[in-house]
Design a protein around this motif. Structure first.
Motif, PDB file in Angstrom:
ATOM      1  N   GLU A  47       9.105  22.550  15.087  1.00 50.43           N
ATOM      2  CA  GLU A  47       9.698  22.298  16.411  1.00 50.43           C
ATOM      3  C   GLU A  47      11.171  22.662  16.357  1.00 50.43           C
ATOM      4  N   ASP A  48      11.663  23.370  17.373  1.00 44.99           N
ATOM      5  CA  ASP A  48      13.062  23.776  17.377  1.00 44.99           C
ATOM      6  C   ASP A  48      13.975  22.813  18.128  1.00 44.99           C
ATOM      7  N   ASP A  49      13.422  21.837  18.811  1.00 44.03           N
ATOM      8  CA  ASP A  49      14.195  20.850  19.565  1.00 44.03           C
ATOM      9  C   ASP A  49      14.363  19.588  18.708  1.00 44.03           C
ATOM     10  N   THR A  50      15.603  19.296  18.306  1.00 35.59           N
ATOM     11  CA  THR A  50      15.838  18.171  17.406  1.00 35.59           C
ATOM     12  C   THR A  50      15.473  16.828  18.039  1.00 35.59           C
ATOM     13  N   THR A  51      15.603  16.718  19.339  1.00 33.49           N
ATOM     14  CA  THR A  51      15.203  15.480  20.020  1.00 33.49           C
ATOM     15  C   THR A  51      13.701  15.273  19.894  1.00 33.49           C
ATOM     16  N   GLN A  52      12.946  16.330  20.099  1.00 38.75           N
ATOM     17  CA  GLN A  52      11.491  16.250  19.968  1.00 38.75           C
ATOM     18  C   GLN A  52      11.088  15.891  18.537  1.00 38.75           C
ATOM     19  N   ILE A  53      11.779  16.452  17.567  1.00 34.51           N
ATOM     20  CA  ILE A  53      11.486  16.136  16.168  1.00 34.51           C
ATOM     21  C   ILE A  53      11.670  14.643  15.920  1.00 34.51           C
ATOM     22  N   THR A  54      12.789  14.113  16.387  1.00 37.97           N
ATOM     23  CA  THR A  54      13.086  12.688  16.193  1.00 37.97           C
ATOM     24  C   THR A  54      12.018  11.810  16.822  1.00 37.97           C
ATOM     25  N   VAL A  55      11.633  12.131  18.047  1.00 38.64           N
ATOM     26  CA  VAL A  55      10.616  11.343  18.756  1.00 38.64           C
ATOM     27  C   VAL A  55       9.267  11.428  18.056  1.00 38.64           C
ATOM     28  N   LEU A  56       8.864  12.628  17.687  1.00 41.86           N
ATOM     29  CA  LEU A  56       7.574  12.804  17.007  1.00 41.86           C
ATOM     30  C   LEU A  56       7.538  12.056  15.679  1.00 41.86           C
ATOM     31  N   LYS A  57       8.600  12.160  14.890  1.00 43.10           N
ATOM     32  CA  LYS A  57       8.644  11.456  13.604  1.00 43.10           C
ATOM     33  C   LYS A  57       8.556   9.950  13.799  1.00 43.10           C
ATOM     34  N   LYS A  58       9.244   9.431  14.808  1.00 43.41           N
ATOM     35  CA  LYS A  58       9.220   7.992  15.070  1.00 43.41           C
ATOM     36  C   LYS A  58       7.821   7.529  15.456  1.00 43.41           C
ATOM     37  N   ILE A  59       7.178   8.254  16.362  1.00 45.92           N
ATOM     38  CA  ILE A  59       5.832   7.889  16.816  1.00 45.92           C
ATOM     39  C   ILE A  59       4.838   7.959  15.660  1.00 45.92           C
ATOM     40  N   ILE A  60       4.882   9.045  14.910  1.00 42.55           N
ATOM     41  CA  ILE A  60       3.944   9.211  13.797  1.00 42.55           C
ATOM     42  C   ILE A  60       4.143   8.111  12.756  1.00 42.55           C
ATOM     43  N   SER A  61       5.386   7.812  12.431  1.00 40.08           N
ATOM     44  CA  SER A  61       5.669   6.773  11.439  1.00 40.08           C
ATOM     45  C   SER A  61       5.172   5.407  11.881  1.00 40.08           C
ATOM     46  N   GLU A  62       5.231   5.137  13.181  1.00 38.48           N
ATOM     47  CA  GLU A  62       4.738   3.862  13.696  1.00 38.48           C
ATOM     48  C   GLU A  62       3.213   3.791  13.671  1.00 38.48           C
ATOM     49  N   VAL A  63       2.554   4.904  13.934  1.00 44.39           N
ATOM     50  CA  VAL A  63       1.090   4.928  14.010  1.00 44.39           C
ATOM     51  C   VAL A  63       0.457   5.112  12.636  1.00 44.39           C
ATOM     52  N   ILE A  64       1.056   5.955  11.816  1.00 44.41           N
ATOM     53  CA  ILE A  64       0.521   6.250  10.479  1.00 44.41           C
ATOM     54  C   ILE A  64       1.586   5.853   9.463  1.00 44.41           C
ATOM     55  N   SER A  65       1.512   4.640   8.978  1.00 40.53           N
ATOM     56  CA  SER A  65       2.556   4.152   8.075  1.00 40.53           C
ATOM     57  C   SER A  65       2.557   4.880   6.734  1.00 40.53           C
ATOM     58  N   ASP A  66       1.400   5.334   6.306  1.00 43.74           N
ATOM     59  CA  ASP A  66       1.286   6.023   5.023  1.00 43.74           C
ATOM     60  C   ASP A  66       1.306   7.538   5.245  1.00 43.74           C
ATOM     61  N   SER A  67       2.472   8.044   5.677  1.00 46.60           N
ATOM     62  CA  SER A  67       2.577   9.472   5.947  1.00 46.60           C
ATOM     63  C   SER A  67       3.865  10.032   5.367  1.00 46.60           C
ATOM     64  N   HIS A  68       3.810  11.313   5.057  1.00 49.85           N
ATOM     65  CA  HIS A  68       4.991  12.056   4.630  1.00 49.85           C
ATOM     66  C   HIS A  68       5.157  13.178   5.645  1.00 49.85           C
ATOM     67  N   ILE A  69       6.342  13.262   6.268  1.00 51.95           N
ATOM     68  CA  ILE A  69       6.562  14.226   7.339  1.00 51.95           C
ATOM     69  C   ILE A  69       7.665  15.192   6.939  1.00 51.95           C
ATOM     70  N   ASP A  70       7.344  16.481   6.952  1.00 54.69           N
ATOM     71  CA  ASP A  70       8.334  17.539   6.780  1.00 54.69           C
ATOM     72  C   ASP A  70       8.542  18.189   8.144  1.00 54.69           C
ATOM     73  N   THR A  71       9.744  18.730   8.349  1.00 55.46           N
ATOM     74  CA  THR A  71      10.024  19.402   9.622  1.00 55.46           C
ATOM     75  C   THR A  71      10.632  20.772   9.368  1.00 55.46           C
TER      76      THR A  71
END
Length: 64
Positions: free
Chosen positions: A8-32
């Motif tokens: 994703e090239d939009d840093t705001t979208q990256i932040t939102v997606l990472k936050k949502i994913i981390s809340e839903v999937i606690s056992d995740s590793h996210i690269d951007t």
């Protein structure tokens, strides 16, 4: 652990997606990645992603 690559090239979208994913999937590793080339570097280095989230209209220049 679930490994996710967000392309994703939009840093705001990256932040939102990472936050949502981390809340839903606690056992995740996210690269951007903000560019096509950067995404390919991650895929070449770590080819064991479980999920890819891809921006449909990725800009060639991350600063655009």
């Amino acid at each position: 652990m679930i490994k996710i690559l967000i392309v994703e090239d939009d840093t705001t979208q990256i932040t939102v997606l990472k936050k949502i994913i981390s809340e839903v999937i606690s056992d995740s590793h996210i690269d951007t990645a903000q560019t096509h080339d950067n995404a390919l570097e991650y895929i070449d280095a770590y080819n064991d992603y479980d999920i890819f989230l891809l921006d449909i209209s990725l800009c060639e220049d991350a600063n655009a």
